[in-house]
Motif scaffolding. Structure first.
Motif, PDB file in Angstrom:
ATOM      1  N   TYR B  86      32.218 -62.830 -78.332  1.00  0.00           N
ATOM      2  CA  TYR B  86      30.907 -62.182 -78.455  1.00  0.00           C
ATOM      3  C   TYR B  86      29.878 -63.000 -77.696  1.00  0.00           C
ATOM      4  O   TYR B  86      29.944 -64.236 -77.704  1.00  0.00           O
ATOM      5  CB  TYR B  86      30.455 -62.114 -79.925  1.00  0.00           C
ATOM      6  CG  TYR B  86      31.172 -61.076 -80.754  1.00  0.00           C
ATOM      7  CD1 TYR B  86      30.609 -59.826 -80.977  1.00  0.00           C
ATOM      8  CD2 TYR B  86      32.413 -61.355 -81.307  1.00  0.00           C
ATOM      9  CE1 TYR B  86      31.267 -58.874 -81.734  1.00  0.00           C
ATOM     10  CE2 TYR B  86      33.090 -60.403 -82.067  1.00  0.00           C
ATOM     11  CZ  TYR B  86      32.504 -59.164 -82.280  1.00  0.00           C
ATOM     12  OH  TYR B  86      33.160 -58.225 -83.022  1.00  0.00           O
ATOM     13  N   HIS B  87      28.927 -62.304 -77.074  1.00  0.00           N
ATOM     14  CA  HIS B  87      27.753 -63.012 -76.574  1.00  0.00           C
ATOM     15  C   HIS B  87      26.833 -63.286 -77.756  1.00  0.00           C
ATOM     16  O   HIS B  87      26.766 -62.507 -78.699  1.00  0.00           O
ATOM     17  CB  HIS B  87      27.001 -62.174 -75.539  1.00  0.00           C
ATOM     18  CG  HIS B  87      27.811 -61.843 -74.319  1.00  0.00           C
ATOM     19  ND1 HIS B  87      28.433 -62.811 -73.564  1.00  0.00           N
ATOM     20  CD2 HIS B  87      28.109 -60.665 -73.726  1.00  0.00           C
ATOM     21  CE1 HIS B  87      29.072 -62.234 -72.557  1.00  0.00           C
ATOM     22  NE2 HIS B  87      28.903 -60.940 -72.637  1.00  0.00           N
ATOM     23  N   LEU B  98      24.571 -60.690 -82.149  1.00  0.00           N
ATOM     24  CA  LEU B  98      25.824 -60.733 -81.396  1.00  0.00           C
ATOM     25  C   LEU B  98      25.894 -59.506 -80.494  1.00  0.00           C
ATOM     26  O   LEU B  98      25.265 -58.491 -80.755  1.00  0.00           O
ATOM     27  CB  LEU B  98      27.014 -60.761 -82.352  1.00  0.00           C
ATOM     28  CG  LEU B  98      27.078 -61.966 -83.285  1.00  0.00           C
ATOM     29  CD1 LEU B  98      28.282 -61.854 -84.212  1.00  0.00           C
ATOM     30  CD2 LEU B  98      27.143 -63.269 -82.500  1.00  0.00           C
ATOM     31  N   ASP B  99      26.694 -59.614 -79.460  1.00  0.00           N
ATOM     32  CA  ASP B  99      26.764 -58.570 -78.442  1.00  0.00           C
ATOM     33  C   ASP B  99      28.174 -58.600 -77.873  1.00  0.00           C
ATOM     34  O   ASP B  99      28.641 -59.628 -77.388  1.00  0.00           O
ATOM     35  CB  ASP B  99      25.696 -58.909 -77.386  1.00  0.00           C
ATOM     36  CG  ASP B  99      25.709 -57.990 -76.176  1.00  0.00           C
ATOM     37  OD1 ASP B  99      26.804 -57.587 -75.737  1.00  0.00           O
ATOM     38  OD2 ASP B  99      24.625 -57.698 -75.644  1.00  0.00           O
ATOM     39  N   ALA B 100      28.875 -57.464 -77.961  1.00  0.00           N
ATOM     40  CA  ALA B 100      30.273 -57.415 -77.506  1.00  0.00           C
ATOM     41  C   ALA B 100      30.392 -56.745 -76.146  1.00  0.00           C
ATOM     42  O   ALA B 100      31.409 -56.157 -75.815  1.00  0.00           O
ATOM     43  CB  ALA B 100      31.125 -56.670 -78.538  1.00  0.00           C
TER      44      ALA B 100
END
Lengths: 272, 192
Positions: B86-87, B98-100
């Motif tokens: 995850y970012h 979080l960013d996938a």
């Protein structure tokens, strides 16, 4: 240094979009949204913010591209195999007792997880009495998902995921290949309903025994997350299941009181 | 190291590392002062395995080490680890998201993504540290931090197990400090 869209400019864009197209992105997590907008701004090489904004305001087709690019559509079949193993072992045996099974994939993207679920249900001999509702805010990906066509290049990895998820068949028996693409068994489609649906704005449309919404809520601010959990709560039968992404949780939401986590994986059951 | 080299007390310390930086991070967190008044966010490229790194660091670090959770607020004196795959972004209200989404420079988590969001959220109150690694991640994030007036430490390539990442950064900017691994913790602790 690359040109970046400022916070004020982003607020303007979001206002325009809500005003002209009715999509409300104001409750999306800002850092991530801003990154997506900056990415598109750079990708399409706009010389200035003003031109970017003008294009968005005046070109409906370009707005379609905006939705496609701003929403995240990274997905895979049997993503997090341990999650699918838990579905097989802990959830499907309980769903099997129902005369009819309704599953909602909220934020289905290009459909990889919907097909994964259909395969699980078929292998559990439950697909014949199941319907999978698959929705996404992005009409383009919904259309793609509905086609049942996927790129060949990921099949090797999906096959490995499938085996790790407890699959015992030959994964390639589920599709026919040609032209670097694969078409999944068309009989799956009889059990799937695809539609656009905006979690940030629209209400419940059915009652389900299982809702799968993985790696969607991380893009929302906490308040919108809570609203969507309420939506899921009203859309779930009592004792229905809610499955989230590996780093998502009901814990911080008020709806948490009505649910109990029933697996090491991110699976909750509505107990009230 | 001259103490005057870093003058701004940071609101947040962000550390990026890739190949060859685990050892550096282990010794760094072991030597951190328990009284640090700001959060420390670590982005380390790693395999998507069980979160044993969290325990490994927690056993040694005088501060609490935890894997970053979506929408949690950054707390002072806490070390956050970006979860694998995850970012990790810092929001303007100093909470975490979080960013996938797609990998950036073949990396997720991406150091650039976290560094950029840290600059947006904390402006010049960021101290960024870039460690050993085999790719170019972190360089453009550091530029962004510099643009916002934040402070920058890069691991001395001569001291880095894999110097590619520090070198890529040095090709684009001059850090406030170029330090060997053993001097990193002191540079953070000196703000006390």
């Amino acid at each position: 240094m690359t040109l970046f869209v400022t916070d004020e400019e982003m607020a303007l864009l979001l206002y325009d979009i809500q005003d002209l197209y009715g999509y409300d992105f104001n409750a999306y997590a800002k850092a991530s949204l801003k990154r997506r907008i900056n990415r598109l701004f750079a990708l399409d090489r706009f010389p200035s913010f003003a031109e970017f904004r003008f294009r968005l305001r005046t070109d409906t087709a370009y707005f379609g591209r905006f939705i496609e690019q701003i929403t995240v559509n990274v997905t895979e079949m049997f993503r997090d195999p341990a999650f699918y193993l838990a579905l097989r072992k802990e959830v499907l045996p309980l769903l099997a007792t129902y005369p009819f099974i309704r599953v909602w994939h909220a934020g289905c993207s290009t459909g990889e997880e919907v097909y994964s679920m259909a395969i699980l249900l078929r292998e559990a001999n439950l697909l014949h009495k199941s319907i999978l509702y698959a929705t996404d805010i992005n009409p383009q990906v919904v259309q793609q998902a509905a086609s049942g066509v996927f790129s060949m290049q990921h099949m090797k990895q999906y096959s490995e995921n499938y085996i790790l998820s407890g699959g015992r068949h030959d994964f390639s028996s589920y599709y026919t290949a040609g032209n670097n693409k694969v078409l999944f068994d068309v009989s799956f489609k009889k059990h799937m309903v695809f539609s656009t649906h905006n979690l940030a704005a629209e209400s419940s449309f059915n009652e389900f025994q299982l809702i799968v919404c993985r790696n969607v809520l991380i893009y929302f601010e906490k308040e919108l997350q809570a609203r969507v959990f309420d939506l899921f709560d009203t859309s779930l039968e009592r004792l229905g299941f809610l499955a989230l992404g590996s780093k998502e949780s009901l814990r911080l939401s008020p709806a948490n009181a009505k649910f109990r986590q029933v697996s090491e994986q991110k699976i909750w059951r509505k107990v009230i | 190291m001259a103490k005057s080299d870093l003058s701004n007390i940071p609101g947040c310390v962000v550390i990026g590392g890739s190949a060859g930086s685990l050892k550096v991070i282990l010794s760094l967190v072991t030597a951190l002062d328990a009284r640090l008044p700001f959060p420390v966010v670590i982005v380390l490229h790693r395999k998507n395995d069980a979160s044993s790194l969290e325990h490994l660091l927690n056993d040694r670090c005088p501060l609490r080490v935890k894997e970053a959770e979506d929408k949690e607020d950054l707390a002072p004196g806490t070390v956050y680890l970006a979860p694998p795959d995850y970012h990790l972004l810092i929001e303007s209200d100093h909470s975490l998201s979080l960013d996938a989404s797609e990998k950036v420079l073949w990396s997720r988590p991406s150091i650039d993504v976290t560094f950029q969001s840290a600059a947006e959220a904390f402006g010049h109150h960021v101290l960024a540290i870039l460690l050993s690694g085999a790719n170019n991640d972190g360089a453009s994030g550091l530029e962004y931090i510099r643009h916002h007036g934040g402070q920058i430490i890069v691991q001395d390539p001569d001291n880095a197990e894999i110097p590619v990442m520090p070198r890529a950064a040095l090709a684009r900017l001059r850090p406030d400090l170029l330090l060997p691994d053993y001097a990193m913790a002191a540079a953070i602790n000196h703000f006390l």
